[in-house]
Design an enzyme around this catalytic site. Structure first.
Site, PDB file in Angstrom:
ATOM      1  CD  GLU A 211      -3.098  -1.091   2.137  1.00 50.42           C
ATOM      2  OE1 GLU A 211      -3.011  -0.312   3.109  1.00 50.42           O
ATOM      3  OE2 GLU A 211      -4.063  -1.852   1.967  1.00 50.42           O
TER       4      GLU A 211
ATOM      5  CD  GLU B 185      -3.790  -5.944   3.165  1.00 51.27           C
ATOM      6  OE1 GLU B 185      -4.655  -5.291   3.776  1.00 51.27           O
ATOM      7  OE2 GLU B 185      -2.584  -5.685   3.192  1.00 51.27           O
TER       8      GLU B 185
END
Ligand code: AHR
Length: 548
Positions: free
Chosen positions: A209, A332
């Site tokens: 991320e 995720e």
């Protein structure tokens, strides 16, 4: 939104990413979306299939976060631990599930992690202040312990690099430490640590991320893309067999969504194999209007995200005239909205704090079934996916000092793992009745006026043994719905299993005192025949396995 981003998004939407409702459903195999009566029909023909299933789409994720590792996977001193400190009850549960791949060690954690702290003699490993979750990290469980644990539960490691505070040098060193046999600085260090054989880790995440301002070392897309490219080039020299996953956008509402992906790929497309997608969902006022019917349609939002990111990959492929088609790693995904923010995410400088301990109910489990249907349906493009996470932290499994609890979302995940094998068939769905969802009042990325089929159905067939599995979500909150399966080829011979997850209370959940409050029940299957009509209970997720 800047001009560049606006122009890019409008191009992408013109070229087909932003599909109109009917066309979107058609891409999922739905022939008809208008309201009709009578049973929906699924035409099943083994000659029509969407993918040879890469089981890595049924992976999961373990982060050094809260109680996932410490008091979850690893608890020396527990009566349940083996001689290495691994919880035996957890090993039994995870090996029973048969999870094919597990992502590790983060997550946000990885962006501040020094992997060298977690290898070598345990007594010499430092306790550090971990800054993603403000927790104490004693480093008693590290890369080698993870690899050992993977062997115990028969799973494949997917390891992430620190692209936040970490250097390219140390990322490449980790690959050398893990994968080179001997005779170099880092491979010999591994051997000195007691691991003569290389670990042979194939799948790696180039950071986590990195588009997010919350991420340690957050950077611009161009800077990240250049670092990913440079790192990947060096890694391929150390071990050409690796599969490398670039960081894509970390959600669909971030302002840089899709532009980040494009710019990153413009920098590193030729050096990477896949790009990551992340998304968490919830039944909240802003995401669904607290409407369970809208909530159960959220797997179609996941499906749109897959289409959108795929379109960006194809756009860059075309731009660069590259022969390579990138795959997606949805590494995720889960429901996560209650144990979020504030003290749920702040370890307050303690060891193994109770963080992100989301309690899952029946409607969450039904939606997780929907997400699994989406991942199976899109498995020609999505090659890796990780239910985030596996244990204690937003997880299907929860430990206390004495045992492991299966939360409601355990069941659809376990079914996919048990029954989805071989190929994902390209079912033709006809006469599927729909219900409307409304955009008004919802956050932009979930604000859609659309028609949602009550039934969401996916089928797999294992060419090795001819077994067919059907995964059926009934989103109708009040009524039973019928699905007629029209067997064109092969012919069904025997029902091997038929189970459903349902109940009167969408908000019901399991506890250590009442562990089977939300659990599957056996269901009557229709008689074997060329046309079989399944009666799917209201608000249910059902699996059936049939020998052919
Ligand atoms: O899974 C929990 C967190 O969610 C991860 O650490 C991070 O990558 C994401 O934002």
């Amino acid at each position: 939104m800047n001009r560049d981003r606006r122009r890019f998004l409008s191009q992408i939407f013109k070229t087909g990413t932003g599909l109109a409702a009917g066309r979107f459903l058609a891409s999922l195999g739905y022939a008809q979306t208008s309201a009709t009566t009578g049973p929906a029909r699924a035409i099943l023909n083994q000659a029509r299939y969407r993918s040879d299933l890469d089981r890595r789409i049924l992976g999961s994720f373990l982060e050094h976060l809260g109680r996932a590792i410490y008091t979850g996977v690893y608890e020396p001193g527990s009566k349940l631990a083996d001689e290495n400190g691994f919880r035996k009850d957890v090993i039994a549960e995870v090996s029973g599930l048969g999870v094919p791949i597990v992502r590790y060690p983060g997550g946000n954690f990885v962006s501040g992690y020094n992997w060298l702290d977690g290898v070598g003699p345990k007594a010499q490993r430092p306790t550090v202040l971990e800054r993603a979750w403000d927790s104490l990290e004693p480093n008693q469980f590290g890369t080698n312990e993870f690899i050992e644990w993977c062997k115990l539960v028969n799973t494949e490691p997917l390891i992430g690099f620190n692209f936040g505070t970490g250097s390219t040098e140390m990322a490449v060193a980790l690959v050398e430490y893990c994968n080179v046999e001997k005779g170099t600085k880092w491979s010999d260090l591994r051997r000195a640590h007691g691991y003569a054989q290389p670990h042979g880790v194939k799948y790696w995440c180039l950071g986590n991320e990195m588009d997010g301002p919350w991420q340690m070392g957050h950077m611009t897309s161009r800077a990240y893309g250049q670092k990913a490219r440079d790192c990947a080039r060096q890694i391929r020299i150390v071990d050409p067999a690796t599969k490398l996953i670039a960081c894509g956008s970390s959600n669909t509402f971030i302002d840089t969504y899709l532009v980040w992906d494009r710019e990153v790929l413009e920098e590193c497309y030729d050096q990477v194999d896949g790009i990551s997608l992340h998304s968490y969902y919830g039944n909240t006022s802003i995401l669904t209007g607290n409407d369970s019917a809208r909530y159960l349609a959220m797997n179609l939002d996941m499906e749109r995200q897959i289409h959108e990111v795929s379109a960006v990959c194809d756009y860059v492929q075309g731009l660069l005239k590259s022969p390579k088609r990138l795959w997606l790693s949805f590494d995720e995904w889960n429901v996560w909205y209650r144990a979020r923010g504030g003290l749920f995410q702040d370890g307050q400088k303690t060891f193994a704090p109770h963080l992100l301990e989301e309690v899952y109910n029946l409607e969450d489990a039904l939606l997780v079934g929907g997400f699994l249907n989406t991942l199976l349906r899109q498995s020609d493009r999505v090659r890796v996916a990780c239910l985030a996470q596996l244990l204690n932290v937003i997880a299907p499994l929860v430990t206390n000092a004495d045992k492991v609890l299966r939360q409601s979302i355990y069941y659809p995940f376990a079914w996919a793992l048990k029954y989805a094998h071989g190929r994902v068939l390209d079912l033709q769905i006809e006469s599927a009745e729909t219900y409307p969802i409304k955009a008004a009042g919802l956050r932009a990325d979930f604000a859609r006026n659309d028609d949602i089929p009550f039934l969401d159905v996916v089928a797999t067939m294992d060419p090795q043994n001819g077994q067919v599995s059907l995964f059926m979500l009934n989103r109708d909150l009040t009524a039973e719905r019928e699905l007629m399966v029209d067997w064109r080829d092969p012919a069904p011979v025997k029902v091997l299993a038929c189970e459903t997850l349902t109940g009167p209370d969408l908000k019901a959940f399991n506890t250590f005192d009442d562990p089977l409050h939300v659990a599957p029940a056996k269901m009557d299957a229709p008689a074997i025949g060329a046309k079989m009509t399944f009666k799917l209970p209201p608000r249910s997720y059902t699996v059936v396995q049939i020998a052919t």
